[in-house]
Design an enzyme around this catalytic site. Structure first.
Site, mmCIF file in Angstrom:
data_model
loop_
_atom_site.group_PDB
_atom_site.id
_atom_site.type_symbol
_atom_site.label_atom_id
_atom_site.label_comp_id
_atom_site.label_asym_id
_atom_site.label_seq_id
_atom_site.Cartn_x
_atom_site.Cartn_y
_atom_site.Cartn_z
ATOM 1 N N TRP A 168 9.468 -7.279 -12.869
ATOM 2 C CA TRP A 168 9.338 -6.727 -11.513
ATOM 3 C C TRP A 168 10.195 -5.478 -11.365
ATOM 4 O O TRP A 168 9.825 -4.498 -10.718
ATOM 5 C CB TRP A 168 9.776 -7.754 -10.456
ATOM 6 N N TRP A 216 5.247 0.481 15.775
ATOM 7 C CA TRP A 216 6.394 -0.425 15.792
ATOM 8 C C TRP A 216 6.996 -0.513 17.179
ATOM 9 O O TRP A 216 6.962 0.472 17.933
ATOM 10 C CB TRP A 216 7.469 0.067 14.805
#
Length: 476
Positions: free
Chosen positions: A279, A307
């Site tokens: 990862w 947002w």
DNA sequence: CTGCACTTAAA
DNA sequence: TTAAGTGCA
């Protein structure tokens, strides 16, 4: 006479250091140099604690070099200016010398621009990378970059040849010119706590403790890694962040643990941990190939999300007083020790973005301001994953439930009790939703909701529906 | 093109 | 079990 400047950036180690090795092979003398760059120490994405960890690592590197007849030169300033001065000073002391600069390649937008400008003027030689397999080494058949982890990891495993990797030993002795002089190492930043002693020796000990022997935690990693109450992770991230540990050493340890595993769960544990290292390579590659992720969504259409960005709600999240015990425990752990368990990172990120509808970049910045392991590639990748805006993202309709996550991954409430002491007398059954206690029970456990511990800052069921609406609107 | 798989959560 | 979605072989 050849003098190589070994410019140390995020490879604070002597073991398996390809830049140092290349510098030694080419030169007669090596000058180890660390530049304290005001663009990094003064950035809004800097953590004082991380700086303390870095300075602690530099102090140890300094003494390690001293035992090898060498020394570490510390300089303050912009890398371009400092390298110019150092080259100039070396030319005065050793007029006949040929000078080269060796450094490990770095892939953040800032690092690439910095190095490109330096390479245009000075003989900069970039080698190796902070990733195990550098960007470009793991690509699709058509040569393009993967944007989904699983096929990337499959190709990664087909590319990496553990048996061919031979870590480079630390030099026994290093011939270093007596000039130029070093600045003194600053002591301004707070040193890291006992949880994370800096330096490559501490890193090597921790890697061995995690991976070696029949009782090694890596054998239980596949299941324990999701349990913040059990501390089943390696906690090597700060060391990998600064290169106090060679990522190749870490990968080899994972392969070895897999080969020596006593049973199937142990084998699985080693494989899952290797995936975590992959990862890290994946997000280093993503940041290199898609540098726009640094400022905005990997998928630009997600930049249209409206947002709420409520300052007071953000402050409550930062300070660990959202009224959701698992979230608050995690946020307090972060401030207390500069590190947070990975499962908890996913939960608090989902809560900030989906429940509070706060821009994921605010969370990204807060993490960078507090994490010892704060790294632009991994941190950005993790936040975009949680927000559903990134590569390989969790679909936006997957919203973590902060209560059920707590019940599932902190079943006895040990993690919550450790970091939220006002809840210590709440029974395990209610500890992840203490507002459900009756008034009498709240008195009995000495935790009055709204007084000793906050009411939930928002109702999760309401927030979940709201987030789905807002995300849907962004695509309409 | 088509099926498979997805750091998977919640119902 | 489903799925408000999609990359990849």
């Amino acid at each position: 006479m050849k003098i190589a400047i070994w410019w140390i950036r995020r490879d604070l180690r002597l073991d398996d250091n390809h830049a140092l090795h290349a510098a030694m092979r080419w030169s007669d003398q090596v000058l180890p140099l660390y530049i304290i760059d005001p663009a990094l120490t003064g950035s809004a994405y800097t953590s004082d604690r991380r700086l303390g960890f870095l300075l602690g690592g530099l102090a140890l590197l300094q003494s390690d070099l001293a035992t090898r007849a060498s020394r570490l030169v510390i300089r303050h300033g912009t890398p371009f200016a400092v390298l110019g001065q150092i080259v100039e000073e070396l030319r005065v002391c050793a007029p006949a010398a040929t000078i080269r600069i060796y450094a490990e390649t770095d892939y953040s937008p800032y690092a690439k621009a910095r190095d490109q400008a330096i390479a245009a003027t000075y003989p900069l030689h970039l080698v190796s990378s902070p990733a195990i397999l550098p960007p470009g080494a793991v690509v699709k058949d058509d040569g393009s970059a993967y944007t989904v982890f699983t096929p990337y990891s499959r190709r990664w495993k087909a590319t990496f040849r553990a048996e061919a990797v031979k870590p480079l030993p630390a030099p026994v002795i290093l011939s270093t010119p007596a000039f130029p002089e070093s600045d003194t190492l600053p002591a301004s930043a707070p040193p890291p706590g006992p949880e994370f002693p800096p330096g490559e020796r501490a890193a090597a000990r921790r890697l061995a403790a995690f991976t070696e022997g029949a009782e090694a935690p890596i054998a239980r990693y596949a299941t324990d890694r999701d349990r913040p109450d059990l501390n089943g992770t390696s906690q090597l991230s700060p060391y990998l962040r600064f290169g106090m540990l060679s990522p190749r050493r870490a990968a080899l340890a994972a392969y070895r643990a897999e080969a020596e595993a006593a049973d199937e769960p142990a084998r699985r544990g080693a494989q899952v941990w290797l995936d975590e290292l992959i990862w890290r390579d994946f997000y280093i590659t993503i940041l290199d190939r898609f540098p726009h992720v640094r400022g905005g969504s990997f998928r630009p259409e997600y930049d249209k999300i409206r947002w709420a960005n409520d300052q007071a709600a953000f402050a409550a999240w930062c300070e660990g007083r959202t009224g959701y015990p698992f979230v608050d425990a995690a946020m307090r752990q972060l401030r207390a020790i500069g590190w947070m368990h990975n499962r908890a990172r996913m939960v608090v990120a989902s809560f900030l973005v989906k429940d509070l509808l706060i821009d994921w970049r605010w969370g990204e910045r807060w993490f960078m301001q507090h994490l010892l392991d704060g790294d632009p590639a991994a941190n950005n990748g993790g936040w975009q994953w949680a927000a559903g805006t990134g590569t390989d993202a969790a679909p936006y309709f997957r919203i973590f439930n902060p209560v059920s996550q707590g019940q599932k991954f902190d079943p006895t409430g040990d993690y919550v009790r450790r970091w939220v002491p006002e809840l210590s007398a709440v029974p395990p059954k209610q500890i992840h939703a203490p507002w459900q206690l009756s008034a009498a029970d709240q008195r009995r456990v000495r935790c009055i909701i709204g007084q000793d511990y906050p009411h939930p800052i928002i109702d999760h069921q309401f927030a979940r529906v709201r987030a789905l609406e807002v995300y849907k609107q962004a695509f309409a």
